[in-house]
Design a protein around this motif. Structure first.
Motif, PDB file in Angstrom:
ATOM      1  N   VAL A 137       0.855  -1.186   0.000  1.00 43.59           N
ATOM      2  CA  VAL A 137       0.000   0.000   0.000  1.00 43.59           C
ATOM      3  C   VAL A 137       0.891   1.236   0.000  1.00 43.59           C
ATOM      4  CG1 VAL A 137      -1.950  -1.133   1.111  1.00 43.59           C
ATOM      5  CG2 VAL A 137      -0.203  -0.052   2.520  1.00 43.59           C
ATOM      6  N   ASP A 138       0.386   2.301  -0.595  1.00 46.55           N
ATOM      7  CA  ASP A 138       1.204   3.496  -0.804  1.00 46.55           C
ATOM      8  C   ASP A 138       1.562   4.191   0.502  1.00 46.55           C
ATOM      9  OD1 ASP A 138       1.075   3.093  -3.576  1.00 46.55           O
ATOM     10  OD2 ASP A 138      -0.845   4.136  -3.692  1.00 46.55           O
ATOM     11  N   VAL A 139       0.578   4.350   1.384  1.00 49.37           N
ATOM     12  CA  VAL A 139       0.806   4.988   2.686  1.00 49.37           C
ATOM     13  C   VAL A 139       0.142   4.119   3.746  1.00 49.37           C
ATOM     14  CG1 VAL A 139       0.536   7.069   4.087  1.00 49.37           C
ATOM     15  CG2 VAL A 139       0.779   7.271   1.600  1.00 49.37           C
ATOM     16  N   LEU A 140       0.884   3.793   4.795  1.00 45.61           N
ATOM     17  CA  LEU A 140       0.376   2.881   5.820  1.00 45.61           C
ATOM     18  C   LEU A 140       0.657   3.433   7.206  1.00 45.61           C
ATOM     19  CD1 LEU A 140      -0.791   0.059   6.621  1.00 45.61           C
ATOM     20  CD2 LEU A 140       1.576  -0.767   6.609  1.00 45.61           C
ATOM     21  N   VAL A 141      -0.355   3.355   8.073  1.00 49.59           N
ATOM     22  CA  VAL A 141      -0.186   3.636   9.497  1.00 49.59           C
ATOM     23  C   VAL A 141      -0.336   2.317  10.234  1.00 49.59           C
ATOM     24  CG1 VAL A 141      -1.005   4.917  11.504  1.00 49.59           C
ATOM     25  CG2 VAL A 141      -1.157   5.947   9.221  1.00 49.59           C
ATOM     26  N   SER A 142       0.694   1.933  10.966  1.00 46.90           N
ATOM     27  CA  SER A 142       0.682   0.667  11.696  1.00 46.90           C
ATOM     28  C   SER A 142       1.159   0.918  13.120  1.00 46.90           C
ATOM     29  CB  SER A 142       1.589  -0.359  11.008  1.00 46.90           C
ATOM     30  OG  SER A 142       1.512  -1.618  11.642  1.00 46.90           O
ATOM     31  N   LEU A 143       0.392   0.437  14.101  1.00 46.76           N
ATOM     32  CA  LEU A 143       0.702   0.668  15.504  1.00 46.76           C
ATOM     33  C   LEU A 143       1.299  -0.583  16.137  1.00 46.76           C
ATOM     34  CD1 LEU A 143      -2.507   2.595  16.669  1.00 46.76           C
ATOM     35  CD2 LEU A 143      -0.405   3.512  15.671  1.00 46.76           C
ATOM     36  N   ALA A 144       2.258  -0.383  17.016  1.00 48.41           N
ATOM     37  CA  ALA A 144       2.871  -1.495  17.730  1.00 48.41           C
ATOM     38  C   ALA A 144       1.819  -2.225  18.556  1.00 48.41           C
ATOM     39  CB  ALA A 144       3.989  -0.974  18.635  1.00 48.41           C
ATOM     40  N   ARG A 145       1.876  -3.550  18.548  1.00 48.28           N
ATOM     41  CA  ARG A 145       0.974  -4.448  19.286  1.00 48.28           C
ATOM     42  C   ARG A 145      -0.451  -4.455  18.743  1.00 48.28           C
ATOM     43  NH1 ARG A 145       1.434  -3.167  25.498  1.00 48.28           N
ATOM     44  NH2 ARG A 145       1.588  -1.017  24.748  1.00 48.28           N
ATOM     45  N   ILE A 146      -0.708  -3.657  17.708  1.00 45.68           N
ATOM     46  CA  ILE A 146      -2.043  -3.640  17.103  1.00 45.68           C
ATOM     47  C   ILE A 146      -1.979  -4.037  15.639  1.00 45.68           C
ATOM     48  CG2 ILE A 146      -4.012  -2.182  16.479  1.00 45.68           C
ATOM     49  CD1 ILE A 146      -3.532  -0.590  18.992  1.00 45.68           C
ATOM     50  N   GLY A 147      -1.013  -3.486  14.914  1.00 48.59           N
ATOM     51  CA  GLY A 147      -0.879  -3.793  13.501  1.00 48.59           C
ATOM     52  C   GLY A 147      -1.399  -2.669  12.627  1.00 48.59           C
ATOM     53  N   PRO A 148      -1.672  -2.952  11.353  1.00 45.48           N
ATOM     54  CA  PRO A 148      -2.125  -1.905  10.426  1.00 45.48           C
ATOM     55  C   PRO A 148      -3.498  -1.373  10.814  1.00 45.48           C
ATOM     56  CG  PRO A 148      -2.277  -4.074   9.402  1.00 45.48           C
ATOM     57  CD  PRO A 148      -1.547  -4.270  10.692  1.00 45.48           C
ATOM     58  N   VAL A 149      -3.618  -0.050  10.860  1.00 44.31           N
ATOM     59  CA  VAL A 149      -4.884   0.570  11.257  1.00 44.31           C
ATOM     60  C   VAL A 149      -5.444   1.484  10.177  1.00 44.31           C
ATOM     61  CG1 VAL A 149      -4.402   0.420  13.732  1.00 44.31           C
ATOM     62  CG2 VAL A 149      -3.645   2.440  12.443  1.00 44.31           C
ATOM     63  N   LEU A 150      -4.584   1.998   9.294  1.00 43.78           N
ATOM     64  CA  LEU A 150      -5.058   2.926   8.262  1.00 43.78           C
ATOM     65  C   LEU A 150      -4.138   2.837   7.051  1.00 43.78           C
ATOM     66  CD1 LEU A 150      -6.326   6.545   8.837  1.00 43.78           C
ATOM     67  CD2 LEU A 150      -4.656   6.109   7.034  1.00 43.78           C
ATOM     68  N   SER A 151      -4.721   2.798   5.873  1.00 44.84           N
ATOM     69  CA  SER A 151      -3.927   2.782   4.644  1.00 44.84           C
ATOM     70  C   SER A 151      -4.569   3.688   3.608  1.00 44.84           C
ATOM     71  CB  SER A 151      -3.798   1.356   4.086  1.00 44.84           C
ATOM     72  OG  SER A 151      -5.024   0.912   3.534  1.00 44.84           O
TER      73      SER A 151
END
Length: 291
Positions: free
Chosen positions: A84-98
């Motif tokens: 994916v072009d832009v990814l937000v991923s949080l520790a202990r949670i994983g990908p949350v927004l792309s």
């Protein structure tokens, strides 16, 4: 934004290189930090910012070009892993927004293929990550049809009324029929609100057209899409933030310390960037404990 639009409008190389759309990736990633309040360490490509956390005070945001990175995020899908072009991923949670950015420079009769790609990507990712907030941003070149044809090349001119050739706008300035159909379909695809909604839909969608007149290539075609369409850039980002907060902050307050978006101190040096076309997310009070 102006830099990203100009790069898209003036690029004359092979679109497979994605160099025509990479500046838009950078714009989206930076906007997710400044306006969205996401931590730059959680975003790919990494935006050029640094965060200074303080006790009982909003964090300070600094612009630091040495920290800027490149690349794409990878998300495990139900069928295959997806870049994916832009990814937000949080520790202990994983990908949350792309966010996926698509740039269409011509051959608008093939816009239906882009719809299939959007449905396929959303279905693939939502199979494994039903809470993932997915946004699709589509940029078109606003080429206008003219009376000139290709007679000089001994061939018939493509019918721009049906989306032939590279014209997105008819001679009167109205979008050609393939663009109108794509616009209407994208409105439906960008309406996923709840986790039980169709997996093939995305949480937010935006459609914009770059003016191709030489003196206007840093601006969008005015009036497209309409104000009521829900496909504007500003409503796109607002929808991303709303869906994220609903799923990862409001529904799970015990994890808010991890998932809550930052509110930057309004004195942050990183907010004094030239040419911002959106409002930074700032704390209301200097001593507010929002971080």
């Amino acid at each position: 934004m102006a830099t990203a639009l100009a790069a898209f409008a003036e690029f004359d190389g092979r679109v497979q290189s994605e160099r025509h759309i990479l500046p838009l990736h950078w714009y989206v990633a930076c906007r997710l930090v400044v306006e969205g309040g996401f931590d730059p360490d959680d975003i790919i490509p990494r935006p050029p910012f640094r965060v200074e956390r303080r006790k009982r005070k909003p964090p300070l945001l600094y612009f630091d070009p040495t920290l800027g990175g490149c690349g794409e995020g990878t998300v495990l899908g139900g069928i295959r892993a997806k870049h994916v072009d832009v990814l937000v991923s949080l520790a202990r949670i994983g990908p949350v927004l792309s966010v996926s950015c698509k740039g269409v420079t011509g051959a608008f009769r093939n816009l239906g293929n882009r719809l299939e790609e959007i449905v396929g990507e959303c279905t693939n990712l939502h199979m494994v990550h039903p809470a993932l907030v997915i946004g699709h941003l589509v940029l078109l070149r606003g080429n206008r049809a003219t009376d000139q044809n290709s007679a000089a090349h001994n061939s018939a001119a493509p019918d721009w009324r049906r989306g032939g050739g590279n014209a997105a706008l008819a001679q009167d300035g109205a979008p050609v029929s393939p663009v109108r159909r794509f616009h209407d379909a994208l409105q439906v695809l960008g309406r996923r609100r709840d986790l039980m909604d169709q997996a093939g839909q995305c949480e937010a969608a935006a459609l914009a057209m770059v003016a191709m007149e030489e003196e206007c290539r840093t601006r969008l075609v005015p009036g497209f899409p309409s104000d009521e369409s829900g496909l504007h850039f500003d409503t796109f980002f607002a929808a991303l933030y709303a869906r994220y907060d609903e799923r990862f902050v409001i529904r799970c307050p015990v994890m808010a310390a991890i998932t809550r978006r930052h509110c930057w101190d309004r004195s942050s040096p990183g907010l004094r960037l030239f040419g911002l076309d959106y409002q930074p997310r700032v704390a209301l009070l200097p001593t507010s404990d929002l971080s």
